[in-house]
Enzyme design. Structure first.
Site, short mmCIF file in Angstrom:
data_model
loop_
_atom_site.label_atom_id
_atom_site.label_comp_id
_atom_site.label_asym_id
_atom_site.label_seq_id
_atom_site.Cartn_x
_atom_site.Cartn_y
_atom_site.Cartn_z
N TYR A 114 -5.05 11.17 -3.69
CA TYR A 114 -5.43 12.49 -3.16
C TYR A 114 -4.48 12.98 -2.07
O TYR A 114 -4.70 14.05 -1.51
CB TYR A 114 -6.87 12.46 -2.62
CG TYR A 114 -7.19 11.30 -1.71
CD1 TYR A 114 -6.77 11.32 -0.39
CD2 TYR A 114 -7.88 10.20 -2.17
CE1 TYR A 114 -7.03 10.24 0.45
CE2 TYR A 114 -8.15 9.13 -1.35
CZ TYR A 114 -7.72 9.14 -0.05
OH TYR A 114 -7.97 8.08 0.77
N LYS A 115 -3.42 12.20 -1.76
CA LYS A 115 -2.45 12.66 -0.77
C LYS A 115 -1.32 13.38 -1.51
O LYS A 115 -1.55 14.47 -2.05
CB LYS A 115 -2.00 11.48 0.09
CG LYS A 115 -3.17 10.97 0.96
CD LYS A 115 -2.88 9.70 1.72
CE LYS A 115 -4.12 9.27 2.51
NZ LYS A 115 -4.06 7.87 2.97
N ASP B 82 0.86 -1.18 0.00
CA ASP B 82 0.00 0.00 0.00
C ASP B 82 0.90 1.23 0.00
O ASP B 82 1.65 1.46 0.95
CB ASP B 82 -0.91 -0.02 1.24
CG ASP B 82 -1.91 1.13 1.24
OD1 ASP B 82 -1.55 2.22 0.74
OD2 ASP B 82 -3.02 0.94 1.75
C1 LIG Z 1 -5.25 7.09 3.07
C2 LIG Z 1 -5.08 5.61 3.13
C3 LIG Z 1 -6.07 4.75 2.63
C4 LIG Z 1 -7.37 5.32 2.16
O1 LIG Z 1 -8.22 4.40 1.58
P1 LIG Z 1 -9.52 4.96 0.81
O2 LIG Z 1 -10.17 3.77 0.27
O3 LIG Z 1 -9.00 5.92 -0.22
O4 LIG Z 1 -10.34 5.71 1.80
C5 LIG Z 1 -5.80 3.39 2.61
N1 LIG Z 1 -4.62 2.90 3.07
C6 LIG Z 1 -3.66 3.71 3.58
C7 LIG Z 1 -2.36 3.15 4.06
C8 LIG Z 1 -3.87 5.08 3.62
O5 LIG Z 1 -2.93 5.88 4.14
#
Ligand SMILES: *Cc1c(COP(=O)(O)O)cnc(C)c1O
Length: 404
Positions: A230-231, A205
């Site tokens: 979006y980060k 991830d």
């Molecule tokens: C921000 C984040 C997510 C977000 O998942 P969404 O399905 O976009 O809400 C998932 N995994 C990690 C490690 C994150 O930092």
């Protein structure tokens, strides 16, 4: 004054100005909608808006949708956009073209990747999914459900121990490249190699690493990876996520969410499923065109940027922030939980703050320093190398000292 004390507040301000003047990425900040009244240090949660997005999106809405309407699936390239934008993200995470597809959320892509990884592992004695014990919650919830569906069980292991924990029962491992709470960067090459040696695939991830540091997916033989946009990629709230499927695995990638968009011949409307070749196999349904094309425009800021420069600036920013905190914040009020050594640090600094961290975060925001808070006691400061400045770092530390 004859001696300049570099730890005095004025010394740090001057040093920040020098570092900003020498920063080779400094011109990039102007590509973002930011005002100098705010130190925005929450780009690891929601990246700032690149100025190119609004005009592009206006054109997509008014002309591509409003005038061309359904012709845009072909004439405006909508149909192929998930793979085209995927290739642009691929460059940022070290993936050659043809291996990344954009669509759905990270959570949904974690599901596709984990189930597909277990299916790749082939069953038999392999009935255990190793999960990063400190994972962002969604990955853990999804992995647990994937385990129930595939007849596996979950074993939570600290990310750094996953390589050593992998064995003949391992069906797959799911690891966060950077810990969202502490900012610790995990060993992607070593963990991948160790899990491979045990005969299982790994899902990475990349939510907190893509756009902040080089990832090297192809170089390190990663099987599957997911991440949000979006980060640090600044795609906007809820912009679609991506899924990397290593080329060699694509023929065997068996998605648990096959949709008509992942079919070899979507418009054949056949009752029988035949998976598409290539990363399109990771698609599900109709792509999120508006948010996907906002992301496409947001990615323009990366066109002339190398990830080595991004990483160098990220480390310089976080080093400088840590020095400012040490110099300005009274002893014992906060403690960094982010590793001091560079190879183990992502692009954020997390400070444990035992005295009401939530109220401290709110007070910082009122004074124009926007970070965030993670329960129970962690202040997070994300540094986005394309737009954050050394002046932001100094201001954040100085304001934190005032608030405390
Ligand atoms: C921000 C984040 C997510 C977000 O998942 P969404 O399905 O976009 O809400 C998932 N995994 C990690 C490690 C994150 O930092």
């Amino acid at each position: 004054m004859s001696d300049v004390d570099a730890t005095a507040p004025s010394g740090l301000v001057a040093e920040a100005a020098r570092l900003d003047a020498a920063d080779e990425l400094r011109a990039k900040r102007a590509a973002f909608a930011l005002d100098d009244g705010v130190a925005y240090l929450d780009g690891n949660s929601l990246g700032a808006l690149p100025r190119a997005v609004a005009p592009r999106l206006a054109d997509v809405v008014a002309r591509e949708w409003g005038e061309l309407r359904i012709r845009s699936w072909e004439e405006s390239g909508w149909w192929a956009a998930p793979e085209r934008v995927g290739d642009r993200i691929g460059r940022l995470v070290g993936a050659a073209p043809g291996q990344v597809v954009v669509g759905d959320s990270t959570s949904v892509n974690v599901f596709k990747a984990v189930v597909a990884a277990v299916r790749l592992a082939g069953g038999g004695p392999r009935d255990e999914i190793l999960v990063d014990a400190a994972t962002f919650p969604t990955d853990g919830y999804v992995a647990a459900s994937a385990a129930r569906l595939t007849g596996c069980r979950i074993r939570a292991v600290p990310a750094g121990d996953i390589g050593a924990a992998a064995g003949p029962r391992t069906a797959a491992a799911v690891v966060n490249h950077v810990d969202y709470r502490t900012g610790r960067l995990h060993d992607l090459p070593g963990t991948t190699a160790a899990v491979h040696a045990a005969g299982a695939p790994v899902v990475w991830d990349l939510c907190h690493s893509a756009g902040a540091l080089p990832v090297g997916l192809d170089e390190h033989g990663v099987d599957l990876a997911v991440g949000c946009t979006y980060k640090y990629l600044n795609g906007g709230p809820g912009s679609p996520a991506y899924l990397y499927i290593r080329r060699g695995l694509q023929p065997r990638f068996d998605s648990p969410l096959p949709g008509w968009n992942s079919h070899a011949d979507p418009f054949g409307m056949s009752p029988a499923f035949t998976p598409a070749d290539g990363p399109a196999r990771g698609r599900t349904g109709t792509p999120e065109i508006l948010s996907l094309l906002a992301l496409d425009a947001a990615l323009d800021v990366w066109d002339d940027v190398g990830l080595a420069a991004v990483r160098a600036k990220s480390l310089a920013l976080t080093d400088f922030f840590l020095r400012c905190v040490a110099a300005l914040v009274p002893e014992g009020r906060v403690e960094s939980v982010t590793p001091a050594d560079h190879p183990a640090r992502g692009s954020q600094v997390s400070l444990r703050c035992p005295s009401d961290a939530e109220a401290v975060t709110a007070a910082l925001v009122r004074r124009g320093v926007v970070g965030d808070f993670r329960r129970p006691d962690v202040l997070r400061f994300g540094f986005a190398p394309l737009y954050n400045t050394f002046a932001d770092a100094e201001r954040a530390a100085r304001t934190l000292a005032e608030v405390l």
